[in-house]
Design a protein around this motif. Sequence first.
Motif, PDB file in Angstrom:
ATOM      1  N   PRO A 180      31.147  72.727  21.023  1.00 56.54           N
ATOM      2  CA  PRO A 180      32.183  72.746  22.072  1.00 56.54           C
ATOM      3  C   PRO A 180      31.591  72.606  23.471  1.00 56.54           C
ATOM      4  O   PRO A 180      30.547  73.175  23.780  1.00 56.54           O
ATOM      5  CB  PRO A 180      32.841  74.119  21.891  1.00 56.54           C
ATOM      6  CG  PRO A 180      32.564  74.483  20.468  1.00 56.54           C
ATOM      7  CD  PRO A 180      31.198  73.918  20.164  1.00 56.54           C
ATOM      8  N   GLY A 181      32.238  71.825  24.296  1.00 46.71           N
ATOM      9  CA  GLY A 181      31.800  71.600  25.665  1.00 46.71           C
ATOM     10  C   GLY A 181      32.801  70.724  26.388  1.00 46.71           C
ATOM     11  O   GLY A 181      33.894  70.453  25.853  1.00 46.71           O
ATOM     12  N   ALA A 227      33.103  67.501  26.903  1.00 50.31           N
ATOM     13  CA  ALA A 227      33.551  66.282  26.228  1.00 50.31           C
ATOM     14  C   ALA A 227      34.532  66.591  25.109  1.00 50.31           C
ATOM     15  O   ALA A 227      35.547  65.888  24.953  1.00 50.31           O
ATOM     16  CB  ALA A 227      32.344  65.510  25.682  1.00 50.31           C
ATOM     17  N   VAL A 228      34.259  67.614  24.318  1.00 48.31           N
ATOM     18  CA  VAL A 228      35.168  67.981  23.231  1.00 48.31           C
ATOM     19  C   VAL A 228      36.515  68.418  23.803  1.00 48.31           C
ATOM     20  O   VAL A 228      37.580  68.054  23.280  1.00 48.31           O
ATOM     21  CB  VAL A 228      34.554  69.096  22.364  1.00 48.31           C
ATOM     22  CG1 VAL A 228      35.577  69.610  21.348  1.00 48.31           C
ATOM     23  CG2 VAL A 228      33.312  68.588  21.636  1.00 48.31           C
ATOM     24  N   ILE A 229      36.484  69.176  24.884  1.00 47.49           N
ATOM     25  CA  ILE A 229      37.727  69.621  25.523  1.00 47.49           C
ATOM     26  C   ILE A 229      38.523  68.426  26.035  1.00 47.49           C
ATOM     27  O   ILE A 229      39.743  68.328  25.841  1.00 47.49           O
ATOM     28  CB  ILE A 229      37.415  70.596  26.675  1.00 47.49           C
ATOM     29  CG1 ILE A 229      36.778  71.880  26.113  1.00 47.49           C
ATOM     30  CG2 ILE A 229      38.684  70.937  27.452  1.00 47.49           C
ATOM     31  CD1 ILE A 229      36.193  72.781  27.176  1.00 47.49           C
ATOM     32  N   ALA A 230      37.834  67.486  26.708  1.00 44.24           N
ATOM     33  CA  ALA A 230      38.515  66.292  27.221  1.00 44.24           C
ATOM     34  C   ALA A 230      39.080  65.454  26.082  1.00 44.24           C
ATOM     35  O   ALA A 230      40.207  64.940  26.164  1.00 44.24           O
ATOM     36  CB  ALA A 230      37.537  65.465  28.048  1.00 44.24           C
ATOM     37  N   PHE A 231      38.315  65.315  25.013  1.00 43.50           N
ATOM     38  CA  PHE A 231      38.773  64.541  23.848  1.00 43.50           C
ATOM     39  C   PHE A 231      40.034  65.144  23.239  1.00 43.50           C
ATOM     40  O   PHE A 231      40.986  64.416  22.919  1.00 43.50           O
ATOM     41  CB  PHE A 231      37.654  64.476  22.803  1.00 43.50           C
ATOM     42  CG  PHE A 231      38.148  64.157  21.426  1.00 43.50           C
ATOM     43  CD1 PHE A 231      38.556  62.874  21.102  1.00 43.50           C
ATOM     44  CD2 PHE A 231      38.243  65.148  20.450  1.00 43.50           C
ATOM     45  CE1 PHE A 231      39.040  62.581  19.828  1.00 43.50           C
ATOM     46  CE2 PHE A 231      38.717  64.865  19.195  1.00 43.50           C
ATOM     47  CZ  PHE A 231      39.118  63.569  18.873  1.00 43.50           C
ATOM     48  N   ILE A 232      40.056  66.455  23.065  1.00 42.74           N
ATOM     49  CA  ILE A 232      41.225  67.105  22.471  1.00 42.74           C
ATOM     50  C   ILE A 232      42.460  66.877  23.338  1.00 42.74           C
ATOM     51  O   ILE A 232      43.555  66.602  22.835  1.00 42.74           O
ATOM     52  CB  ILE A 232      40.963  68.607  22.261  1.00 42.74           C
ATOM     53  CG1 ILE A 232      39.925  68.808  21.149  1.00 42.74           C
ATOM     54  CG2 ILE A 232      42.253  69.348  21.912  1.00 42.74           C
ATOM     55  CD1 ILE A 232      39.493  70.247  20.950  1.00 42.74           C
TER      56      ILE A 232
END
Length: 211
Positions: free
Chosen positions: A20-21, A23-28
């Motif tokens: 989690p970081g 990029a993962v937050i933006a992708f979700i």
Amino acid sequence: MDLALLVSAAIAGAIVVLTPGPAVIAFIGIGAARGRWAGAQFLFGHLLGDTLWCSLALVALVGANLVSPWLFHGLALACGLYLLWLGTKAVLVRKRPDGGTSADVDRPYVRGLLFGVSNPKSYPVTLAVFTAILAGQLGGFGWSEAPIFLLACLIGFVLADFILIWLVGTGPLRRFYSSHEIWIIRATGVMFIGFALNTLWHLARDLSLIA
């Protein structure tokens, strides 16, 4: 090259993507709002950044003296400022008359590309994962093996991307995001600003600008 090392490289690549970081937050956010295809475009754009940071982590493990520390300082500054800009936009998000938000991303691939090369989480996490999983196996590693090693990492990146693409299209996640979209975006913005300030603080400390 030893098969076990290649498998370990692929596993390390997958762990880097799934950690989690920002990029993962933006992708979700993109995938839950606009569907799996938009999320996939973001991740495929992000692959360039994954490959870049993977290469730099490999250089740091095998030939640290080949790269000037000023390269990493410059990257840290660019990463911090970009995340600060994204975070500020997200905190100030507003609903549009058509039901969308001012944070909607029109070109997910381009956003993923920019995010990939300016993600401050990527280098330290990639280096830490590689050190933990691969360092004991790199004793006889030479630069001639680097291309196939990076290919194994790329396979791990892509497999992890497909896991995330499947996850972001699931009904419960999309319904939750739809119900709380504006506050999720704002909370994401706060986290981005936190990541940015942390990156810039560490940079200032490394440069001896603060105690």
